[in-house]
Every structure is written in structure tokens, then in C-alpha cells.
Design a protein around this motif. Structure first.
Motif, PDB file in Angstrom:
ATOM      1  N   ALA A  79       9.745  -0.280  38.242  1.00  6.62           N
ATOM      2  CA  ALA A  79      10.660  -0.203  36.952  1.00  6.62           C
ATOM      3  C   ALA A  79      12.171  -0.775  37.333  1.00  6.62           C
ATOM      4  CB  ALA A  79      11.049   1.915  37.518  1.00  6.62           C
ATOM      5  N   ALA A  80      12.494  -0.437  38.325  1.00  4.47           N
ATOM      6  CA  ALA A  80      13.505  -1.329  38.437  1.00  4.47           C
ATOM      7  C   ALA A  80      13.690  -2.791  38.063  1.00  4.47           C
ATOM      8  CB  ALA A  80      14.421  -1.197  39.843  1.00  4.47           C
ATOM      9  N   SER A  81      12.361  -3.580  38.636  1.00  2.39           N
ATOM     10  CA  SER A  81      12.235  -5.061  38.206  1.00  2.39           C
ATOM     11  C   SER A  81      11.619  -5.198  37.223  1.00  2.39           C
ATOM     12  CB  SER A  81      10.754  -5.360  39.243  1.00  2.39           C
ATOM     13  OG  SER A  81      10.458  -6.096  38.392  1.00  2.39           O
ATOM     14  N   PHE A  82      11.274  -4.041  36.073  1.00  4.21           N
ATOM     15  CA  PHE A  82      11.164  -4.475  34.210  1.00  4.21           C
ATOM     16  C   PHE A  82      13.309  -4.281  34.029  1.00  4.21           C
ATOM     17  CE2 PHE A  82      11.359  -1.318  31.057  1.00  4.21           C
ATOM     18  CZ  PHE A  82      10.274  -2.918  29.651  1.00  4.21           C
ATOM     19  N   GLY A  83      13.276  -2.999  34.191  1.00  2.50           N
ATOM     20  CA  GLY A  83      15.118  -3.354  33.683  1.00  2.50           C
ATOM     21  C   GLY A  83      16.150  -3.787  34.020  1.00  2.50           C
ATOM     22  N   LEU A  84      15.668  -4.868  35.398  1.00  3.13           N
ATOM     23  CA  LEU A  84      16.917  -5.997  35.753  1.00  3.13           C
ATOM     24  C   LEU A  84      15.740  -6.943  34.605  1.00  3.13           C
ATOM     25  CD1 LEU A  84      17.365  -5.949  39.775  1.00  3.13           C
ATOM     26  CD2 LEU A  84      18.932  -6.099  37.327  1.00  3.13           C
ATOM     27  N   GLY A  85      14.859  -7.522  34.728  1.00  4.98           N
ATOM     28  CA  GLY A  85      13.844  -8.198  34.025  1.00  4.98           C
ATOM     29  C   GLY A  85      14.407  -8.018  32.321  1.00  4.98           C
ATOM     30  N   SER A  86      14.580  -7.200  31.527  1.00  6.38           N
ATOM     31  CA  SER A  86      14.183  -6.779  30.207  1.00  6.38           C
ATOM     32  C   SER A  86      15.908  -6.980  29.892  1.00  6.38           C
ATOM     33  CB  SER A  86      13.980  -5.464  30.160  1.00  6.38           C
ATOM     34  OG  SER A  86      13.218  -5.554  29.957  1.00  6.38           O
ATOM     35  N   GLY A  87      16.304  -7.027  31.122  1.00  5.41           N
ATOM     36  CA  GLY A  87      18.055  -7.606  31.217  1.00  5.41           C
ATOM     37  C   GLY A  87      18.872  -8.663  30.921  1.00  5.41           C
ATOM     38  N   ALA A  88      17.772  -9.358  31.829  1.00  2.00           N
ATOM     39  CA  ALA A  88      18.065 -11.196  31.773  1.00  2.00           C
ATOM     40  C   ALA A  88      16.834 -11.780  30.536  1.00  2.00           C
ATOM     41  CB  ALA A  88      17.291 -11.560  33.429  1.00  2.00           C
ATOM     42  N   GLY A  89      16.541 -11.227  30.032  1.00  2.00           N
ATOM     43  CA  GLY A  89      15.294 -11.509  28.943  1.00  2.00           C
ATOM     44  C   GLY A  89      17.005 -11.520  27.876  1.00  2.00           C
ATOM     45  N   PHE A  90      17.226 -10.210  27.844  1.00  2.00           N
ATOM     46  CA  PHE A  90      18.502 -10.533  26.753  1.00  2.00           C
ATOM     47  C   PHE A  90      19.201 -10.895  26.673  1.00  2.00           C
ATOM     48  CE2 PHE A  90      22.165  -7.576  25.142  1.00  2.00           C
ATOM     49  CZ  PHE A  90      20.995  -7.405  23.728  1.00  2.00           C
ATOM     50  N   TYR A  91      19.960 -11.526  28.203  1.00  2.00           N
ATOM     51  CA  TYR A  91      20.930 -12.069  28.407  1.00  2.00           C
ATOM     52  C   TYR A  91      20.427 -13.958  28.022  1.00  2.00           C
ATOM     53  CZ  TYR A  91      24.296 -14.587  31.263  1.00  2.00           C
ATOM     54  OH  TYR A  91      25.400 -15.510  31.192  1.00  2.00           O
ATOM     55  N   LEU A  92      19.717 -13.758  28.406  1.00  3.80           N
ATOM     56  CA  LEU A  92      18.787 -15.299  28.046  1.00  3.80           C
ATOM     57  C   LEU A  92      19.154 -15.638  26.769  1.00  3.80           C
ATOM     58  CD1 LEU A  92      17.758 -17.243  29.652  1.00  3.80           C
ATOM     59  CD2 LEU A  92      15.248 -17.102  28.901  1.00  3.80           C
ATOM     60  N   ALA A  93      18.454 -14.423  25.300  1.00 11.54           N
ATOM     61  CA  ALA A  93      18.685 -14.537  24.130  1.00 11.54           C
ATOM     62  C   ALA A  93      20.114 -14.143  23.822  1.00 11.54           C
ATOM     63  CB  ALA A  93      18.032 -13.580  23.859  1.00 11.54           C
ATOM     64  N   ILE A  94      20.617 -13.772  23.951  1.00 12.49           N
ATOM     65  CA  ILE A  94      22.105 -13.746  23.173  1.00 12.49           C
ATOM     66  C   ILE A  94      22.475 -15.169  24.093  1.00 12.49           C
ATOM     67  CG2 ILE A  94      23.067 -12.644  25.095  1.00 12.49           C
ATOM     68  CD1 ILE A  94      24.319 -10.399  22.218  1.00 12.49           C
ATOM     69  N   VAL A  95      23.117 -15.279  24.989  1.00  8.61           N
ATOM     70  CA  VAL A  95      23.466 -16.591  25.165  1.00  8.61           C
ATOM     71  C   VAL A  95      23.174 -17.910  24.187  1.00  8.61           C
ATOM     72  CG1 VAL A  95      24.612 -18.497  27.198  1.00  8.61           C
ATOM     73  CG2 VAL A  95      24.636 -16.009  27.330  1.00  8.61           C
ATOM     74  N   GLY A  96      21.566 -17.993  24.020  1.00  6.94           N
ATOM     75  CA  GLY A  96      21.477 -19.342  23.337  1.00  6.94           C
ATOM     76  C   GLY A  96      21.250 -19.007  22.090  1.00  6.94           C
ATOM     77  N   ILE A  97      21.503 -18.154  21.448  1.00  3.79           N
ATOM     78  CA  ILE A  97      21.591 -17.990  20.240  1.00  3.79           C
ATOM     79  C   ILE A  97      23.562 -18.466  19.956  1.00  3.79           C
ATOM     80  CG2 ILE A  97      22.162 -14.952  19.622  1.00  3.79           C
ATOM     81  CD1 ILE A  97      20.481 -17.087  16.907  1.00  3.79           C
ATOM     82  N   ALA A  98      24.432 -17.970  20.965  1.00  6.47           N
ATOM     83  CA  ALA A  98      25.503 -17.820  20.904  1.00  6.47           C
ATOM     84  C   ALA A  98      25.873 -19.278  20.964  1.00  6.47           C
ATOM     85  CB  ALA A  98      26.082 -16.796  21.699  1.00  6.47           C
ATOM     86  N   ALA A  99      25.231 -20.082  21.841  1.00  9.62           N
ATOM     87  CA  ALA A  99      25.488 -21.483  21.688  1.00  9.62           C
ATOM     88  C   ALA A  99      25.033 -22.095  20.524  1.00  9.62           C
ATOM     89  CB  ALA A  99      24.643 -22.248  22.921  1.00  9.62           C
ATOM     90  N   ILE A 100      23.896 -21.770  19.881  1.00  8.76           N
ATOM     91  CA  ILE A 100      23.274 -22.539  18.611  1.00  8.76           C
ATOM     92  C   ILE A 100      24.775 -22.177  17.630  1.00  8.76           C
ATOM     93  CG2 ILE A 100      21.684 -22.342  17.468  1.00  8.76           C
ATOM     94  CD1 ILE A 100      19.201 -21.908  19.084  1.00  8.76           C
ATOM     95  N   ARG A 101      25.040 -20.590  17.363  1.00  9.84           N
ATOM     96  CA  ARG A 101      25.701 -20.134  16.349  1.00  9.84           C
ATOM     97  C   ARG A 101      27.274 -21.447  16.208  1.00  9.84           C
ATOM     98  NH1 ARG A 101      25.948 -14.230  14.771  1.00  9.84           N
ATOM     99  NH2 ARG A 101      27.502 -14.785  13.334  1.00  9.84           N
TER     100      ARG A 101
END
Lengths: 217, 205
Positions: free
Chosen positions: B146-168
């Protein structure tokens, strides 16, 4: 108080509360609220309509309750109070769906629960219900939920029609005989990213018709 | 160990919170105007998801699900409180966010000032509640998963938001048609990023 009570139930101001969220102040395309749950349930028309109705119910009721309590809620703990009210209403909706529409409730999976954190509800409670009387709050809730609902239903309409060739599981494209002349379903429309692009196109169409919504550079 | 890494990679790339489930979209769209704020929110989300998912896992498996309270005594074996899970999860998330905020403020003032306003915002981020609800739905075998899933989901969100911010940040220099400017083009770019992320879908772990 007596002055406002004389105001007719559907005065121009109240009608406006109901109608601006449908277009000028649309929660999804203008206020950018509640997108999370909006996109994932739009593969087919049926779950989209069910979720839209559920949000209308939760939001109307939550706005009324918070508006009734607005003078007694201490402002420091208002977020927790709001969450508890919304969560209890969502539990009700979830149990009703499980009892009467079990298949749809399975399709919606976690997205019924996610109505709790749907930012439209919190946003409207904060921005409107905490400072307004019960009836206007109710109209504001219904109006915003309807503004959210119609986008959901439009997106689901196009995704189901183009993606699966059906509408509410009725095989429209097959009945029209389009498959015989070489038409094929666009499986791409079923995939998650196409929901985003569909909403992007809806925003494009809406803003080119309603140019005052265009963002400055 | 291998299983844990699989779950982590799966939740970062294949079941990405933003691109596959559209969770956390509101803050994703609202806080992605510059890379530095996106970075702050991303870190806060990793942090809070990494804490709340395991905590909610314990609550789910020792209190809420059918028969989970058998450890208290024989009278509790048939108790099923699973209908309470929404309200429990959201209460845990709201209070954990408050706790995390106070702890960070006390022990890491520098981190606190950079996370600043984002921590309280997170209580109503759908990705956080979504993480707990998916954890409940997927029935992970133990708390480490469960912890690994939580951290992974967080990392996925991090990747997405930093990516879109760079594009914007870059898109500001291009000539976007008026009605698409701002929100519209962000939706379409997110869709295209989602299509790119779909290429991970065939990978079986």
C-alpha cells in the motif's frame, strides 16, 4: 429579513443564479472546478447521466444544509464541517446507487466517493452557501451542478456515439446502416486522453461563440 | 521486494493518477502556471499520499472491512463498517494534512515555507482520496504494498504536474488561437501527454 422575503421565488436575480453557471460561469469550462470526476465517467452516456444526477442531488442538499448552519459554524473549522456534511450525503447517494442501480454503481467505482472531494461542491459552499440565504443557495447549487452535468453529458454523448457507435447502449450506427457502407467505430474515443481533448474542443467552441470568456495573454 | 518495485512503477507510469484516472485535475490545472509552484505542490502530494495511503490501509483492514475487527474479541467478528469508509478516509486525510503541516512547520521551516499554501489545499485534492479509494478497491496484500502504491501515485502526479508546467511556460511564446488560449490548450496538451503515457500500457509487470 422581511424585505427579502417579499422577493418572488423566481425573481430575475434568482433565475440568473440558476442560468449563469450553465454558460458564462460554467464550473468546468470557466471556473475549472470538478474536472477530476468529470472525465473518467464519460465513456458511456448512462454512468455520466447517473453521476450528473448524483452531483445535482448532493450539491443542492449540501448547499441548503450549510446555508442553514452558516451562522453557527465557527469559521476556523468550517472545512471539516463542510467535508462531513458532503461525506454523509455522498454515503447516502452511494447506498442508494448500490441498492437500485448496482451495475452503474460498479462502473462508477471510486468516482461516487470522489464526489466528496469534487471541488465544485467545496468551492460553491465556500463562495456562496456560507454567505447567502437558503433559497438562493439551493438555486446556486442546482445551477452549478447542472452546468457541470451538461458538459459531462455532451462529452459522454460524443464519446459513446463515435467510440462505440451506441447511445445508451442502443446501436445507433448499426441501425443507420453505416457499417454496411464502410463506417468503423473510432476506438480511440474510448481511451482516457480523448476525454481531455473533447473537453478542450468544447471550451474552444464555447469561447469562440462567447468571446468575453477569452483569456488575455 | 520485486513486487514492491513493480507496484511503484505501475502506479507511476501505467496507472498514472492524472493521465489514466484524471484525479487531482483541479489542482493540476490551477497550479501549473510555473514550474516552481508545480514543484512545490508535487512534492507535497508525494508526501501526503505516501503517509495517508498506508494509514488508511491500516484503518481499512483493522476496523472497517467485514470481519476486520475480529482481533478485538469474538463479539466483533461479524461487524462490517465498510459503509463508513468515505467519511473515515476523508477525516484521516484532513487530520493527517493538518499533522504533517504542523510537523513540517516545527522541524523543517525551510520546506514549510516552500510548500506553504499547498499543504492545506491538498486535503481536498481528489488524487489523495482517490489513492485511498483505489487502495481499498485493489486490496493490496500488506502495508508495504500500500505504501509503495501511495508513493508511486504521488510520484506519477509529480511527473505530470511538473511536465505540464514546463510546457505551459513555453506555450506562452506561441501564437495560440484566442478561444483556445489558457485552459483550452492546456486540456489538449494534457490529452496528448496522456496518449504518450498510454504507450506504457502494454508493459506487463
Amino acid at each position: 429579513m422581511s424585505k427579502t422575503e417579499k422577493e418572488p421565488m423566481f425573481s430575475a436575480k434568482n433565475i440568473k443564479l440558476l442560468s449563469t453557471p450553465l454558460n458564462d460561469e460554467n464550473p468546468i469550462t470557466v471556473q475549472v472546478l470538478g474536472i477530476c470526476s468529470a472525465l473518467a465517467v464519460t465513456v458511456k452516456l448512462e454512468p455520466a447521466v447517473v453521476l450528473a444526477v448524483a452531483v445535482v442531488a448532493v450539491m443542492g442538499a449540501a448547499n441548503v444544509i450549510i446555508s442553514l448552519l452558516r451562522k453557527t459554524i465557527p469559521s476556523r473549522i468550517r472545512i471539516i464541517v463542510q467535508l462531513v456534511v458532503i461525506a454523509s450525503l455522498v454515503i447516502l447517494v452511494d447506498q442508494v446507487l448500490k441498492a437500485f442501480l448496482y451495475d452503474v454503481s460498479r462502473q462508477l467505482s471510486v468516482f461516487v466517493g470522489l464526489i466528496i472531494t469534487n471541488c465544485i461542491i467545496m468551492g460553491r459552499l465556500e463562495a456562496f452557501a456560507l454567505g447567502n440565504r437558503v433559497w438562493p443557495s439551493f438555486l446556486d447549487g442546482i445551477g452549478n451542478a447542472a452546468g457541470y452535468g451538461w458538459i459531462l453529458i455532451v462529452v459522454a454523448f460524443f464519446r459513446e456515439l463515435l467510440g462505440s457507435g451506441t447511445l445508451w447502449d442502443y446501436p445507433v450506427m448499426e441501425k443507420l446502416g453505416l457499417f454496411n457502407i464502410g463506417y468503423e467505430n473510432n476506438g480511440f474515443m474510448i481511451l482516457p486522453p480523448m476525454a481531455l481533448i473533447t473537453v478542450g474542443v468544447i471550451i474552444w467552441v464555447q469561447r469562440s461563440r462567447n468571446r468575453k470568456l477569452i483569456e488575455s495573454k | 521486494m520485486e513486487g514492491l518495485i513493480n507496484i511503484f512503477v505501475r502506479s507511476v507510469f501505467i496507472d498514472n493518477m492524472v493521465f489514466a484516472y484524471f484525479l487531482g485535475m483541479c489542482s493540476y490545472l490551477a497550479v501549473s502556471k510555473t514550474v516552481s509552484t508545480a514543484n512545490g505542490l508535487g512534492i507535497a502530494v508525494v508526501f501526503v499520499l505516501g503517509i495517508t495511503v498506508p494509514v488508511n490501509y491500516l484503518i481499512e483492514n483493522y476496523f472497517l472491512s467485514a470481519g476486520a475487527m475480529a482481533w478485538i474479541g469474538s463479539g466483533f467478528e461479524t461487524v462490517d463498517l465498510s459503509f463508513l469508509s468515505f467519511i473515515m478516509f476523508i477525516a484521516v486525510i484532513a487530520s493527517m494534512v493538518q499533522l504533517v503541516e504542523m510537523t513540517v512547520e516545527k522541524f523543517a521551516p525551510a520546506l514549510y515555507s516552500s510548500l506553504g499554501i499547498f499543504l492545506p489545499l491538498i486535503a481536498v485534492n481528489c488524487a489523495i482520496l482517490g489513492g485511498s479509494l483505489f487502495m481499498q478497491e485493489r486490496e493490496y496484500a500488506n502495508i508495504a504494498e500500500a505504501a509503495s502504491f501511495g508513493l508511486g501515485s504521488g510520484a506519477g502526479f509529480y511527473l505530470a504536474i511538473v511536465g505540464i508546467a514546463a510546457i505551459r511556460e513555453k506555450i506562452r511564446y506561441s501564437n495560440v488561437p484566442g478561444p483556445l488560449r489558457g485552459l483550452g490548450i492546456t486540456f489538449i496538451v494534457t490529452g496528448l501527454m496522456g496518449i504518450a503515457f498510454m504507450s506504457f500500457m502494454g508493459i506487463s509487470l
